[in-house]
Every structure is written in structure tokens, then in C-alpha cells.
Scaffold this motif. Structure first.
Motif, short mmCIF file in Angstrom:
data_model
loop_
_atom_site.label_atom_id
_atom_site.label_comp_id
_atom_site.label_asym_id
_atom_site.label_seq_id
_atom_site.Cartn_x
_atom_site.Cartn_y
_atom_site.Cartn_z
N VAL A 1 63.01 82.54 -22.07
CA VAL A 1 64.23 82.24 -21.32
C VAL A 1 64.00 80.95 -20.52
CG1 VAL A 1 65.81 83.00 -19.50
CG2 VAL A 1 64.84 84.68 -21.10
N PHE A 2 64.91 79.99 -20.67
CA PHE A 2 64.83 78.75 -19.91
C PHE A 2 65.70 78.88 -18.66
CE2 PHE A 2 66.35 74.37 -18.99
CZ PHE A 2 65.12 73.76 -18.77
N LEU A 3 65.04 78.88 -17.50
CA LEU A 3 65.79 79.01 -16.24
C LEU A 3 65.87 77.65 -15.56
CD1 LEU A 3 67.12 80.83 -14.02
CD2 LEU A 3 64.84 81.07 -13.02
N LEU A 4 67.09 77.21 -15.31
CA LEU A 4 67.33 75.91 -14.67
C LEU A 4 67.90 76.14 -13.27
CD1 LEU A 4 67.63 72.75 -14.97
CD2 LEU A 4 69.91 73.19 -15.90
N ASN A 5 67.25 75.58 -12.27
CA ASN A 5 67.69 75.75 -10.88
C ASN A 5 68.54 74.55 -10.48
OD1 ASN A 5 67.84 76.44 -8.13
ND2 ASN A 5 65.86 75.51 -7.66
N LEU A 6 69.80 74.80 -10.16
CA LEU A 6 70.75 73.73 -9.84
C LEU A 6 71.05 73.73 -8.34
CD1 LEU A 6 72.91 71.61 -10.38
CD2 LEU A 6 74.41 73.41 -11.26
N MET A 7 70.73 72.61 -7.72
CA MET A 7 70.90 72.50 -6.26
C MET A 7 71.77 71.29 -5.91
SD MET A 7 66.93 73.27 -5.14
CE MET A 7 66.18 72.21 -6.37
N SER A 8 72.43 71.36 -4.75
CA SER A 8 73.23 70.23 -4.26
C SER A 8 73.82 70.57 -2.90
CB SER A 8 74.36 69.89 -5.23
OG SER A 8 75.48 70.72 -5.00
N SER A 9 74.50 69.60 -2.30
CA SER A 9 75.32 69.85 -1.11
C SER A 9 76.49 70.76 -1.49
CB SER A 9 75.97 68.54 -0.63
OG SER A 9 75.02 67.59 -0.29
N GLU B 1 72.77 78.72 -9.97
CA GLU B 1 73.47 77.82 -9.05
C GLU B 1 73.08 78.25 -7.64
OE1 GLU B 1 77.78 77.06 -9.57
OE2 GLU B 1 77.83 76.57 -7.45
N ASN B 2 72.19 77.50 -7.04
CA ASN B 2 71.63 77.83 -5.73
C ASN B 2 72.68 77.65 -4.62
OD1 ASN B 2 69.54 78.30 -3.73
ND2 ASN B 2 68.07 77.50 -5.21
N VAL B 3 72.39 78.09 -3.42
CA VAL B 3 73.28 77.91 -2.27
C VAL B 3 73.47 76.40 -2.03
CG1 VAL B 3 73.58 78.38 0.20
CG2 VAL B 3 72.39 80.04 -1.24
N GLY B 4 74.69 75.99 -1.72
CA GLY B 4 74.97 74.57 -1.45
C GLY B 4 74.28 74.13 -0.18
N PRO C 1 66.87 75.08 0.03
CA PRO C 1 66.55 75.45 -1.36
C PRO C 1 65.38 74.63 -1.93
CG PRO C 1 68.91 75.33 -1.09
CD PRO C 1 68.30 74.77 0.17
N ALA C 2 65.22 73.39 -1.47
CA ALA C 2 64.14 72.55 -1.98
C ALA C 2 62.77 73.05 -1.53
CB ALA C 2 64.33 71.11 -1.53
N GLU C 3 62.75 73.87 -0.49
CA GLU C 3 61.47 74.34 0.07
C GLU C 3 60.91 75.56 -0.65
OE1 GLU C 3 62.28 75.03 4.19
OE2 GLU C 3 62.84 72.95 4.53
N PHE C 4 61.72 76.20 -1.50
CA PHE C 4 61.29 77.46 -2.12
C PHE C 4 61.35 77.36 -3.64
CE2 PHE C 4 62.49 78.45 2.14
CZ PHE C 4 61.57 79.41 2.54
N MET D 1 67.20 70.71 -10.95
CA MET D 1 68.18 69.63 -11.10
C MET D 1 69.04 69.57 -9.83
SD MET D 1 71.22 69.98 -13.95
CE MET D 1 72.91 69.48 -13.56
N THR D 2 69.35 68.38 -9.40
CA THR D 2 70.23 68.25 -8.24
C THR D 2 71.42 67.38 -8.58
OG1 THR D 2 70.34 67.76 -5.86
CG2 THR D 2 69.02 66.26 -7.19
N ILE D 3 72.57 67.73 -8.03
CA ILE D 3 73.78 66.92 -8.20
C ILE D 3 74.04 66.19 -6.89
CG2 ILE D 3 76.28 66.97 -8.56
CD1 ILE D 3 75.96 69.30 -10.42
N LEU D 4 74.32 64.91 -7.00
CA LEU D 4 74.80 64.13 -5.84
C LEU D 4 76.14 63.57 -6.24
CD1 LEU D 4 74.49 62.59 -3.14
CD2 LEU D 4 73.30 60.80 -4.40
N SER D 5 77.18 63.87 -5.46
CA SER D 5 78.51 63.35 -5.84
C SER D 5 78.76 62.04 -5.12
CB SER D 5 79.59 64.37 -5.52
OG SER D 5 79.67 64.60 -4.13
#
Lengths: 223, 223
Positions: free
Chosen positions: A34-42, A121-124, A129-132, A140-144
């Protein structure tokens, strides 16, 4: 309001050493392919809209599921369910991030049997989230665009930890002061290996390339 | 890069009971007739741009100073200094929020002698800063249009704790799906007493009303 969506209230982790626990979880994911992708952002950078666009782009290529983490509400998991994407909503009990054990609780509830790609989809939040380490294979992080190009200066750890930076909302570039060269320079200052893609989840621009990146990463992991 | 800006590295609080400590700090502010406003929001919602617009609008009306809190960089305090606003940069040592004692360390370094209004620009984060009373007299949060109208559903405590919600970037309303009625309904569900103002820090729309609100609150506190 809360439609037919599974909501999991995760419990605070009992493990003292989250890094070790994350390694254990990654080993289990490897074994189960299973490929788990952690998505973080504001908050509000477009995580859910990006995942909806990705679900369309990945159809027939890889079996995708989504775990939506929020402090409250089920709006994101509802949107996923409406689009026909297998999803669950994780409630963190007020916590500002997920650790590996909380992620595991979500994965077991989600079911890993026939999953190929699961996106968390981690907490905004650009800080906690970057610390754990969640146990994810890639981060992966999104910056808008409306958030501005200086975010890697202010939230260094997020960019240090991520394999991929996705700049979203390129459709509104004309209305904001956002310098692509600057954001690339600042992000690479934190992490010289970070990859950078530009998308508009709204118009679909760049979603194909992002889908390719994910499929490629998942293939390498599941090989 | 780091111009003539004072940077304070605050230390983790030694007080066990932050709520009591915040009350002590508020009593001290009352005695010294300083109005402290705690400004919170997501990263990139326009806190600094709003403060720059406010500094112009408040000139001659009230003596304003700014404490910029960030994990790293001094870009915000530099912008303030360039605009002639008395400011310091607080570095939180990786922490995702400020508590009352960290705020006190900043205030003592800033100097409260001839200040009338000090704005604390908290770390960009909708979760953790809402959990810690900084000792401020009033709490204000900015939500920018591109973030979406559903934020009060996902980050309830932030809206519960704030006296004022400022919706920023109204100049880009035509390019985003953002429903004013919805955001008002969701915010008041969390806090029926919350006041709501609409601004564009970029064009100056609504800044006069926001300046009036602040002067009014400061006057009541300093009376």
C-alpha cells in the motif's frame, strides 16, 4: 448535514517513540503493498479540490482511497463520497496533527486489503503536521498562490520534510504578487531535493503531471 | 537579508497554569493602559498586509506597535520597520503558538511605556494559537476569501475564541466560490457574539471600519 460518511474518532497515541512507530507502520505498508501519501498544507489551499481532480485523473490507473483528517466536520469526506471515492473522515479530538498511531487507526478502519494508494489529507496546518512522521511513504505539501511565495521562509520544517511541493491555484496568478522563481529558491533552500509542480485544481492544469508523479512513486514502492 | 530588526528568541513558558498567567498579564496591561490585540489566521491570509494598511489608517489616532511572531525569518518585522511602524520579531523556537509568558517576554522587550495599541501577529495557524490565552484584551481572526467559507466548520475553536472575524481579500471575490451568508452562519454557529467585517487590505476597502473598531475597543479598555 452528515451524510453516509464513516467518521473515526482517533485516540491519542500510546507510543512514546513516534519515529520508531512510523517505521513499523511503513514496514507494514511495504508488506501489504500500500502506498500511503501524506498531504499537508495551510487551511484552504485546495487539498480536497486537488484530490477530487486527482481521483478523476487516476481512474483506471491505480485504486485510490482517501482519509480526511479534521478537528471537526465531515465536509471533506462527504465531497469525496459524492465523487465516488472511497473515503473516511478522521477526527483528531482537537489535535493539530496526526502521528503514526493515529494514522494506523485510520488505516485499519479504512481497510488496506485491496488498496493501492491511500492519501492522508492531514489537518490544515503548516507547523505541527511537519513535526510528526505519520508512517507515510512520501510527503507532499500544497502552497496556493494567494498565500504568497514567502511561506518556505516562515515554515521551514514543512518544506524540509516534503518530497513534493505543489503550487496550486495558478489560475489566479494574474491577481496576486507571486514570484515562481522566489518560491523555488526559498523551497530549495530548505530542501535541495524537493520536486515542484504547478497546478490549478480548478481548471485541471498540471493535474496530469501530478497524477504521473504519484503513479510513478506508487509503482516504485509496490514493486 | 535581516535588516535593522530586533529579533527575540522567546523561551518556553515556566508557568503551569497559562490561563492564570494570562489574567495576570491582562491586569498589568490594564494598569499600564496598553491595549493588546491578538491577531490570528492561516498562513498567507494577509495579516501583515492588513497591519500595514491599518498603520496608515490609525496614524494620528492611536500609537500603534506590532510584535511579529514566526517560527523563522524576519520578513514581517522588516516590512513593518520599512513602513515606519515600531515592531519586533518574536521567534518561537519551533513552537506553533504563543502563550501568555512568551507574549510577556515580547512585550517587555518591545517596551510598554508609551504604547497605546500593540498588535501581536500570532503564528499562522488556525489550530494551536486558539488554544492558548496570550493575555490579549481582544482576539481577532482573518479569513481570506481564497481559503473558502467552510473554515469555521473545520476549525471551531478559533471562531469560538475570537471577538472579531475579518474577511480579507474581498477584491478577488469574483474569482472564488465564497458565500458571505454561509461564512456568517458558520461563524455565528461557533460564536453568536462574533462581529464580522469585510476588507481588502490590498485596495483599502473596509480598512476605515476596522480602524474604527480597534480605536473603539482600545478607548474602552484604556478608559
Amino acid at each position: 448535514m452528515e451524510k453516509d460518511v464513516r467518521i473515526i474518532e482517533v485516540k491519542r497515541s500510546i507510543f512514546e517513540n513516534n519515529d520508531k512507530d512510523a517505521e513499523r507502520l511503513r514496514a507494514e505498508l511495504k508488506e501489504k503493498r500500500v502506498f500511503l501519501l501524506n498531504l499537508m498544507s495551510s487551511p484552504g489551499s485546495g487539498k480536497t479540490t486537488t484530490l477530487l481532480a486527482l481521483a478523476r485523473a487516476l481512474e483506471g490507473r491505480i485504486k485510490m482511497g482517501v482519509m480526511e483528517a479534521d478537528i471537526d466536520s465531515a465536509v471533506d469526506a462527504e465531497k469525496m463520497a459524492e465523487a465516488g471515492v472511497k473515503s473516511i473522515q478522521i477526527h483528531t479530538g482537537g489535535m493539530c496533527h496526526l502521528d503514526a498511531d493515529m494514522t494506523r487507526q485510520g488505516l485499519y478502519e479504512f481497510g488496506m486489503e485491496d488498496a493501492e494508494l491511500i492519501v492522508l489529507e492531514n489537518v490544515g496546518n503548516l507547523v505541527c503536521p511537519a513535526e510528526f512522521d505519520t508512517g507515510a511513504v512520501k510527503n507532499m505539501t500544497i502552497l496556493s498562490v494567494p498565500e504568497g511565495d514567502d511561506k518556505p521562509l516562515k515554515y521551514p520544517l514543512m518544506y524540509e520534510k516534503c518530497d513534493l511541493l505543489v503550487v496550486n491555484k495558478t489560475d489566479v496568478l494574474p491577481y496576486f504578487d507571486f514570484d515562481r522563481k522566489k518560491v523555488e529558491e526559498y523551497a530549495k533552500r530548505r530542501n535541495p531535493d524537493i520536486e515542484i509542480l504547478y497546478i490549478s485544481a480548478k481548471t485541471g492544469e498540471g493535474i496530469g503531471e501530478l497524477a504521473d508523479w504519484i503513479v510513478e512513486q506508487a509503482r516504485a514502492w509496490r514493486a
